[in-house]
Design an enzyme around this catalytic site. Structure first.
Site, PDB file in Angstrom:
ATOM      1  N   GLU A 266      23.300  59.138  41.429  1.00 41.66           N
ATOM      2  CA  GLU A 266      23.171  57.955  40.682  1.00 41.66           C
ATOM      3  C   GLU A 266      23.748  57.011  39.843  1.00 41.66           C
ATOM      4  O   GLU A 266      23.762  56.647  38.747  1.00 41.66           O
ATOM      5  CB  GLU A 266      21.551  57.740  40.211  1.00 41.66           C
ATOM      6  CG  GLU A 266      20.568  58.187  41.330  1.00 41.66           C
ATOM      7  CD  GLU A 266      19.218  58.203  40.489  1.00 41.66           C
ATOM      8  OE1 GLU A 266      19.031  57.997  39.449  1.00 41.66           O
ATOM      9  OE2 GLU A 266      18.260  58.321  41.595  1.00 41.66           O
TER      10      GLU A 266
ATOM     11  N   ASN B  80      25.024  61.465  45.097  1.00 36.79           N
ATOM     12  CA  ASN B  80      23.524  61.203  45.811  1.00 36.79           C
ATOM     13  C   ASN B  80      23.313  60.058  45.081  1.00 36.79           C
ATOM     14  O   ASN B  80      23.387  59.689  43.914  1.00 36.79           O
ATOM     15  CB  ASN B  80      22.754  62.426  45.338  1.00 36.79           C
ATOM     16  CG  ASN B  80      21.413  62.462  45.902  1.00 36.79           C
ATOM     17  OD1 ASN B  80      21.202  62.037  46.949  1.00 36.79           O
ATOM     18  ND2 ASN B  80      20.304  62.442  44.880  1.00 36.79           N
TER      19      ASN B  80
ATOM     20  N   HIS C 102      14.175  56.715  49.840  1.00 39.05           N
ATOM     21  CA  HIS C 102      12.961  56.370  49.172  1.00 39.05           C
ATOM     22  C   HIS C 102      12.346  55.252  49.882  1.00 39.05           C
ATOM     23  O   HIS C 102      12.765  54.004  49.249  1.00 39.05           O
ATOM     24  CB  HIS C 102      12.802  56.592  47.678  1.00 39.05           C
ATOM     25  CG  HIS C 102      13.247  57.564  46.945  1.00 39.05           C
ATOM     26  ND1 HIS C 102      12.203  58.577  47.088  1.00 39.05           N
ATOM     27  CD2 HIS C 102      14.259  58.050  46.142  1.00 39.05           C
ATOM     28  CE1 HIS C 102      12.754  59.652  46.401  1.00 39.05           C
ATOM     29  NE2 HIS C 102      13.792  59.480  45.743  1.00 39.05           N
TER      30      HIS C 102
ATOM     31  N   GLU D  87      15.892  62.808  49.913  1.00 42.47           N
ATOM     32  CA  GLU D  87      14.476  62.604  48.949  1.00 42.47           C
ATOM     33  C   GLU D  87      13.620  61.731  49.849  1.00 42.47           C
ATOM     34  O   GLU D  87      13.166  60.872  49.144  1.00 42.47           O
ATOM     35  CB  GLU D  87      15.009  61.873  47.577  1.00 42.47           C
ATOM     36  CG  GLU D  87      15.940  62.867  46.824  1.00 42.47           C
ATOM     37  CD  GLU D  87      16.321  62.312  45.621  1.00 42.47           C
ATOM     38  OE1 GLU D  87      15.301  61.463  44.919  1.00 42.47           O
ATOM     39  OE2 GLU D  87      17.304  62.547  44.927  1.00 42.47           O
TER      40      GLU D  87
ATOM     41  N   ASP E  42      10.724  59.819  51.585  1.00 42.34           N
ATOM     42  CA  ASP E  42       9.305  59.321  51.523  1.00 42.34           C
ATOM     43  C   ASP E  42       9.256  58.167  52.119  1.00 42.34           C
ATOM     44  O   ASP E  42       9.974  57.088  51.907  1.00 42.34           O
ATOM     45  CB  ASP E  42       8.808  59.578  50.237  1.00 42.34           C
ATOM     46  CG  ASP E  42       9.329  59.077  48.937  1.00 42.34           C
ATOM     47  OD1 ASP E  42      10.194  58.236  49.045  1.00 42.34           O
ATOM     48  OD2 ASP E  42       9.189  59.943  47.951  1.00 42.34           O
TER      49      ASP E  42
HETATM   50  C1  GLA Z   1      15.546  60.414  41.643  1.00 43.09           C
HETATM   51  C2  GLA Z   1      16.192  61.830  41.661  1.00 43.09           C
HETATM   52  C3  GLA Z   1      14.986  62.654  41.682  1.00 43.09           C
HETATM   53  C4  GLA Z   1      13.820  62.239  41.342  1.00 43.09           C
HETATM   54  C5  GLA Z   1      13.037  61.081  41.959  1.00 43.09           C
HETATM   55  C6  GLA Z   1      11.881  60.916  41.311  1.00 43.09           C
HETATM   56  O1  GLA Z   1      15.420  60.065  43.211  1.00 43.09           O
HETATM   57  O2  GLA Z   1      17.211  61.924  42.098  1.00 43.09           O
HETATM   58  O3  GLA Z   1      15.620  63.964  41.264  1.00 43.09           O
HETATM   59  O4  GLA Z   1      13.686  62.385  40.055  1.00 43.09           O
HETATM   60  O5  GLA Z   1      14.252  60.065  41.492  1.00 43.09           O
HETATM   61  O6  GLA Z   1      10.960  61.700  41.472  1.00 43.09           O
END
Ligand code: GLA
Length: 337
Positions: free
Chosen positions: A135, A178, A213, A242, A244
């Site tokens: 990030e 990422n 996400h 990640e 969801d």
């Molecule tokens: C970001 C991070 C993850 C996690 C999510 C929230 O996406 O990369 O490691 O902390 O936030 O759970």
């Protein structure tokens, strides 16, 4: 239907990509059979972050992360290392110098190197994929990079240093950048630009992690496809890291359900089906798809973006039973026959 009668996601997608899941130690304990049945990759939800692995300078604590790695090895699973350099979940001492002054560029680079080196060498054999930087791109405005202590104290080249240190620590490792909002066109342009400049400079980077996400409303398939095309053109490997799918679209912060409405679950199932169709069609560049949790009994979305609002973002329900979303992604191949 018992767990073992439910087709395993990892088998269904074996020809395409790894199926992964993010775990805490607690989830791992409660859901070990379900995890081993469906998944062949794990990510530690928190315990491989800087604050967990090196809470005090020079004091490394691998106890929790070792347990996850041991479980993965015993079950023949891959581990995605997450994450080495990030603006969150990093202790204050990292950025502090002497007499309460901020750390100098050299000191912070030294600390970065030591952390990366120690952690990657500790898992030299077991973990060969790392989210090296997490990030770093700014969401808004014309700035390419977000402001962070790493950037403020080292400079914009903190990213390339992290990758070079990681490559030195384990030359065999696949190194990833990422990020989230990864398919938003403006942010995708910035991520692309940053990656392209790293590649041009010869920085050792091998892949891009797409957090994904997402929710029942957005992003649209055409938007995702455009981003995948763009990223794939860089010649990097792609991992969904990640995933969801919130049942609340953006803008519904005031709404809350006690149980998930049937029509939302249906929407969610359709979305999952579309997402996996798309991932599958990009299987030549996508190597792994990881959910940011196992089943609806626990998700970080229960507290984000609205505190204490239950969410149901996965393909298994609170009792670990397959949801409509599961059958949609499991049956894709049947329908395509
Ligand atoms: C970001 C991070 C993850 C996690 C999510 C929230 O996406 O990369 O490691 O902390 O936030 O759970």
């Amino acid at each position: 239907m018992t767990n073992s009668q439910v087709p395993a996601l990892k088998d269904l997608y074996q020809h395409a990509f790894k199926m992964g899941v993010a775990v805490s130690e607690d989830v791992l304990e409660r859901k070990a059979p379900l995890i081993a049945h469906h998944f062949n990759s794990v990510t530690a939800e928190n315990v491989m972050k800087f604050e967990s692995l090196q809470p005090e300078e020079g004091v490394f604590d691998f106890e929790s992360s070792d347990r996850i790695v041991r479980y993965a090895m015993q079950n023949g699973m891959a581990v995605r290392g997450h994450t080495l350099v990030w603006h969150n979940q990093t202790p204050d001492w990292v950025f502090e110098g002497e007499d309460g002054k901020p750390a100098s560029r050299d000191l912070l680079l030294q600390r970065m190197k030591k952390h990366i080196d120690t952690v990657m060498k500790h898992y030299e054999e077991e973990i060969t994929t790392w989210d090296v930087v997490n990030e770093a791109i700014s969401d808004k405005g014309s700035d390419l990079l977000r402001s962070s202590k790493w950037r403020e104290l080292i400079g914009d080249d903190f990213i390339e240093h992290a990758f070079r240190f990681a490559h030195e620590a384990n030359p065999k490792a696949q190194l990833f950048y990422n990020d989230y909002n990864e398919v938003n066109p403006e942010k995708a342009d910035k991520i692309y630009q940053m990656l392209q400049s790293l590649i041009e400079k010869g920085v050792p980077i091998h892949g891009l992690g797409l957090q994904c996400h997402w929710n029942v409303g957005t992003p649209e398939i055409a938007t995702i496809k455009a981003a995948l095309e763009k990223y794939a053109s860089l010649g990097l490997r792609l991992h969904v890291t990640e995933m969801d799918v919130s049942i609340y679209p953006h803008g519904e912060e005031a709404k809350r359900f006690d149980t998930p409405p049937a029509e939302r679950l249906e929407q969610q199932a359709n979305r999952y089906e579309q997402f996996f169709q798309l991932f599958h069609s990009y299987r030549n560049v996508i190597d792994s798809v990881t959910f940011w949790g196992v089943d609806d009994s626990y998700t970080w979305l229960d507290h984000f973006p609205v505190p204490n609002r239950k969410n149901w973002p996965f393909v298994f329900d609170e009792q670990s039973n397959p949801k409509a979303a599961f059958w949609e992604i499991a049956n894709i191949f049947e329908r395509n026959k």
